[in-house]
Design a protein around this motif. Structure first.
Motif, PDB file in Angstrom:
ATOM      1  N   PHE A 319       0.851  -1.187   0.000  1.00 10.96           N
ATOM      2  CA  PHE A 319       0.000   0.000   0.000  1.00 10.96           C
ATOM      3  C   PHE A 319       0.892   1.243   0.000  1.00 10.96           C
ATOM      4  CE2 PHE A 319      -2.786  -3.224   1.877  1.00 10.96           C
ATOM      5  CZ  PHE A 319      -3.940  -3.046   1.122  1.00 10.96           C
ATOM      6  N   VAL A 320       0.819   2.009  -1.074  1.00  7.32           N
ATOM      7  CA  VAL A 320       1.631   3.214  -1.222  1.00  7.32           C
ATOM      8  C   VAL A 320       0.793   4.404  -0.759  1.00  7.32           C
ATOM      9  CG1 VAL A 320       2.981   4.631  -2.804  1.00  7.32           C
ATOM     10  CG2 VAL A 320       2.821   2.162  -3.170  1.00  7.32           C
ATOM     11  N   LEU A 321       1.238   5.064   0.299  1.00  9.76           N
ATOM     12  CA  LEU A 321       0.526   6.199   0.866  1.00  9.76           C
ATOM     13  C   LEU A 321       1.300   7.482   0.592  1.00  9.76           C
ATOM     14  CD1 LEU A 321      -0.586   4.742   4.339  1.00  9.76           C
ATOM     15  CD2 LEU A 321      -1.723   4.566   2.106  1.00  9.76           C
ATOM     16  N   ASP A 322       0.567   8.526   0.295  1.00  8.45           N
ATOM     17  CA  ASP A 322       1.149   9.835   0.006  1.00  8.45           C
ATOM     18  C   ASP A 322       1.209  10.631   1.309  1.00  8.45           C
ATOM     19  OD1 ASP A 322       2.007  12.207  -0.999  1.00  8.45           O
ATOM     20  OD2 ASP A 322       0.232  12.608  -2.234  1.00  8.45           O
ATOM     21  N   LEU A 323       2.421  10.856   1.819  1.00 10.96           N
ATOM     22  CA  LEU A 323       2.559  11.585   3.079  1.00 10.96           C
ATOM     23  C   LEU A 323       2.374  13.087   2.910  1.00 10.96           C
ATOM     24  CD1 LEU A 323       5.423   9.822   5.038  1.00 10.96           C
ATOM     25  CD2 LEU A 323       2.967   9.456   5.107  1.00 10.96           C
ATOM     26  N   SER A 324       2.192  13.570   1.714  1.00 14.95           N
ATOM     27  CA  SER A 324       1.870  14.986   1.538  1.00 14.95           C
ATOM     28  C   SER A 324       0.384  15.262   1.724  1.00 14.95           C
ATOM     29  CB  SER A 324       2.306  15.455   0.146  1.00 14.95           C
ATOM     30  OG  SER A 324       1.566  14.770  -0.866  1.00 14.95           O
ATOM     31  N   ALA A 325      -0.441  14.204   1.838  1.00 17.06           N
ATOM     32  CA  ALA A 325      -1.878  14.377   2.081  1.00 17.06           C
ATOM     33  C   ALA A 325      -2.101  14.792   3.538  1.00 17.06           C
ATOM     34  CB  ALA A 325      -2.619  13.082   1.772  1.00 17.06           C
ATOM     35  N   PRO A 326      -3.238  15.432   3.829  1.00 14.27           N
ATOM     36  CA  PRO A 326      -3.484  15.880   5.218  1.00 14.27           C
ATOM     37  C   PRO A 326      -3.512  14.736   6.225  1.00 14.27           C
ATOM     38  CG  PRO A 326      -4.945  16.998   3.681  1.00 14.27           C
ATOM     39  CD  PRO A 326      -4.249  15.935   2.899  1.00 14.27           C
ATOM     40  N   GLU A 327      -4.222  13.652   5.902  1.00 12.19           N
ATOM     41  CA  GLU A 327      -4.313  12.499   6.789  1.00 12.19           C
ATOM     42  C   GLU A 327      -4.023  11.237   5.975  1.00 12.19           C
ATOM     43  OE1 GLU A 327      -8.128  12.565   8.597  1.00 12.19           O
ATOM     44  OE2 GLU A 327      -7.663  14.234   9.937  1.00 12.19           O
ATOM     45  N   PRO A 328      -2.788  10.867   5.794  1.00  7.41           N
ATOM     46  CA  PRO A 328      -2.467   9.721   4.932  1.00  7.41           C
ATOM     47  C   PRO A 328      -2.970   8.389   5.476  1.00  7.41           C
ATOM     48  CG  PRO A 328      -0.496  10.530   6.041  1.00  7.41           C
ATOM     49  CD  PRO A 328      -1.583  11.513   6.320  1.00  7.41           C
ATOM     50  N   TRP A 329      -3.166   8.251   6.785  1.00  6.55           N
ATOM     51  CA  TRP A 329      -3.638   6.980   7.339  1.00  6.55           C
ATOM     52  C   TRP A 329      -5.076   6.670   6.932  1.00  6.55           C
ATOM     53  CZ3 TRP A 329      -1.594  11.078   9.971  1.00  6.55           C
ATOM     54  CH2 TRP A 329      -2.503  11.972  10.557  1.00  6.55           C
ATOM     55  N   THR A 330      -5.846   7.696   6.586  1.00  3.38           N
ATOM     56  CA  THR A 330      -7.212   7.420   6.113  1.00  3.38           C
ATOM     57  C   THR A 330      -7.204   6.802   4.716  1.00  3.38           C
ATOM     58  OG1 THR A 330      -7.396   9.681   5.227  1.00  3.38           O
ATOM     59  CG2 THR A 330      -8.135   9.310   7.488  1.00  3.38           C
ATOM     60  N   GLN A 331      -6.139   7.033   3.945  1.00  4.64           N
ATOM     61  CA  GLN A 331      -6.063   6.412   2.623  1.00  4.64           C
ATOM     62  C   GLN A 331      -6.030   4.892   2.729  1.00  4.64           C
ATOM     63  OE1 GLN A 331      -2.713   7.971   0.468  1.00  4.64           O
ATOM     64  NE2 GLN A 331      -3.413  10.097   0.573  1.00  4.64           N
ATOM     65  N   LEU A 332      -5.323   4.387   3.746  1.00  6.19           N
ATOM     66  CA  LEU A 332      -5.241   2.934   3.928  1.00  6.19           C
ATOM     67  C   LEU A 332      -6.623   2.343   4.219  1.00  6.19           C
ATOM     68  CD1 LEU A 332      -3.493   0.389   4.213  1.00  6.19           C
ATOM     69  CD2 LEU A 332      -3.209   0.974   6.635  1.00  6.19           C
ATOM     70  N   GLN A 333      -7.421   3.024   5.008  1.00  7.28           N
ATOM     71  CA  GLN A 333      -8.761   2.524   5.316  1.00  7.28           C
ATOM     72  C   GLN A 333      -9.635   2.471   4.069  1.00  7.28           C
ATOM     73  OE1 GLN A 333     -10.209   5.149   8.365  1.00  7.28           O
ATOM     74  NE2 GLN A 333      -8.549   4.647   9.820  1.00  7.28           N
ATOM     75  N   HIS A 334      -9.571   3.522   3.254  1.00  7.24           N
ATOM     76  CA  HIS A 334     -10.390   3.536   2.040  1.00  7.24           C
ATOM     77  C   HIS A 334      -9.924   2.487   1.030  1.00  7.24           C
ATOM     78  CE1 HIS A 334     -12.535   6.994   3.439  1.00  7.24           C
ATOM     79  NE2 HIS A 334     -11.466   7.791   3.433  1.00  7.24           N
ATOM     80  N   LEU A 335      -8.606   2.283   0.932  1.00  8.08           N
ATOM     81  CA  LEU A 335      -8.106   1.280  -0.002  1.00  8.08           C
ATOM     82  C   LEU A 335      -8.530  -0.122   0.408  1.00  8.08           C
ATOM     83  CD1 LEU A 335      -4.479   2.625  -0.637  1.00  8.08           C
ATOM     84  CD2 LEU A 335      -6.389   2.647  -2.261  1.00  8.08           C
ATOM     85  N   CYS A 336      -8.426  -0.438   1.694  1.00 10.84           N
ATOM     86  CA  CYS A 336      -8.848  -1.757   2.173  1.00 10.84           C
ATOM     87  C   CYS A 336     -10.344  -1.965   1.962  1.00 10.84           C
ATOM     88  CB  CYS A 336      -8.478  -1.926   3.647  1.00 10.84           C
ATOM     89  SG  CYS A 336      -6.697  -1.973   3.961  1.00 10.84           S
TER      90      CYS A 336
END
Length: 417
Positions: A319-336
């Motif tokens: 899972f590649v997350l963009d740390l320039s986003a405001p809350e990158p940990w929420t990207q992991l939840q949406h991807l899963c």
């Protein structure tokens, strides 16, 4: 002797008269240019009284430079035209040849008997997996196999129709009315899609003690006909999953020799790209760059489910997350969530989190927060500068070795590149 001398004098007089005529027409100056006393590299012919064009031998030839020019890399738009991962094909097998009805005819042999041969069988259509084929672009909509030939007299059988082979990439799934009927996951694996029709019987086949002169012959049967769907699912060990513009293509360029398109706008990658990570023991791990997934992808939004199926083949996920986003940990939840909506349990495969864009100043603070929010291993990298990519490559090998051990324990042949 006198006759030969006369002919020689006449030829000389003719040559002298021709020279005089040319001197009168083009002038002495132009005529002197044809003499061998002209300096090399000078102008040989000049336009004089409209007879000759000006030609220069000292000029350099300005022709096309011959050489093997390096071909430019295809753009992502052009690659899209060549890459096809879904095809609907109509397959029609060959029909059998007709049987022949004939009787033997020979002098002084009145009762020769039946000698009609059988017709040949129709050709079948076979779908074959080929690792050298990378797309379904060469698959045409309709395939028709060769028909069998009719039988002849003197007990001659008709020739069978040749089978037609359709080469598809390894990882192609064959479906009929939405149901999977075959999975071509190995090189050289074949699937007999449609059977050719049987050839008809000649009257010789019906010869018996009760019927010594059969007058009947049967026609060949029609070949089988089906409509199938071919879907390509990329064969790779690891899959890079992330939102658009998260740096997946840049990361694949940093850890392998693959060269996918990279640009500063979303949906740069329109097709999955596979890169090979090589190790010192000559082991190879295939990593697939999956096009960006957005919220609602399982409902066919964005690029939709057309590329979610490529993740099904991946044994482990990155899972590649963009740390320039405001809350990158929420990207992991949406991807899963999107992966589980497409196929339940897909997000539970062996995985790791790649925190990309660590070269940005605000990424350090978000990295600590991300590690406190998730339980998976987090690998901070910078695809732009190549920072900490060695740790990612080593962890890829750990996941790959675990995959090999699991398949061997289950008795399954692992996929190798």
């Amino acid at each position: 002797m006198l006759k030969g001398t006369t002919l020689m004098l006449l030829s000389r007089v003719k040559a002298v008269s021709t020279e005089v005529i040319y001197r009168q027409h083009i002038g002495k100056k132009a005529w002197s240019l044809f003499s061998p006393s002209c300096a090399p590299g000078s102008v040989l012919w000049r336009r004089n009284e409209g007879f000759f064009r000006e030609v220069c031998t000292s000029a350099t030839l300005h022709g096309k430079v011959r050489g093997n020019k390096r071909k430019n890399d295809l753009s992502e738009k052009k690659l899209t035209r060549h890459f096809v991962d879904c095809r609907r094909v109509k397959l029609v097998a060959g029909s059998g040849g007709k049987g022949s009805c004939s009787f033997h005819s020979e002098p002084r042999k009145e009762w020769g008997g039946p000698d009609g041969g059988n017709g040949g069988d129709g050709g079948s259509i076979i779908i074959k997996a080929n690792r050298f084929v990378k797309s379904l672009a060469q698959v045409i909509p309709v395939y028709k196999a060769e028909d069998g030939l009719s039988g002849g007299n003197k007990n001659c059988y008709g020739r069978n129709g040749n089978s037609t082979y359709i080469s598809v990439p390894v990882g192609t799934v064959v479906k009929e009315q939405g149901m999977t009927i075959m999975d071509l996951a190995e090189h050289g694996q074949e699937y007999l899609a449609v059977f050719g029709g049987a050839g008809g019987k000649g009257n010789r086949f019906f010869l018996s003690n009760e019927n010594r002169a059969p007058m009947m012959a049967t026609p060949g049967t029609a070949g089988q006909e089906r409509v199938l769907q071919l879907e390509l699912r990329t064969m790779a060990h690891a899959g890079l999953v992330g939102f658009p513009n998260a740096g997946k293509s840049s990361l694949l360029r940093a850890i392998s020799n693959a060269r996918p398109a990279v640009a500063a706008y979303p949906f740069t990658t329109l097709n999955p790209h596979v890169g090979i990570v090589e190790y010192r023991d000559h082991e190879q791990v295939a990593v697939a760059d999956i096009p960006g997934i957005i919220r609602g992808a399982h409902l066919n939004r964005g690029l939709g489910i057309s590329f979610l199926r490529h993740i099904e083949r991946c044994r482990f996920l990155l899972f590649v997350l963009d740390l320039s986003a405001p809350e990158p940990w929420t990207q992991l939840q949406h991807l899963c969530y999107e992966l589980d909506q497409y196929e339940p349990g897909l997000s539970q495969r062996p995985q790791a989190i790649v925190a990309n864009k660590m070269d940005l100043p605000e990424a350090r603070e978000k990295l600590e927060t991300l590690r406190s929010q998730v339980t998976q291993r987090v690998i901070p990298v910078s695809a732009l500068t190549g920072q900490n990519t060695e740790e990612l490559i080593l962890h890829l090998r750990e996941l790959y070795d675990g995959y090999l051990q699991d398949d061997r324990s289950e008795g399954v042949k692992p996929v190798r590149w």
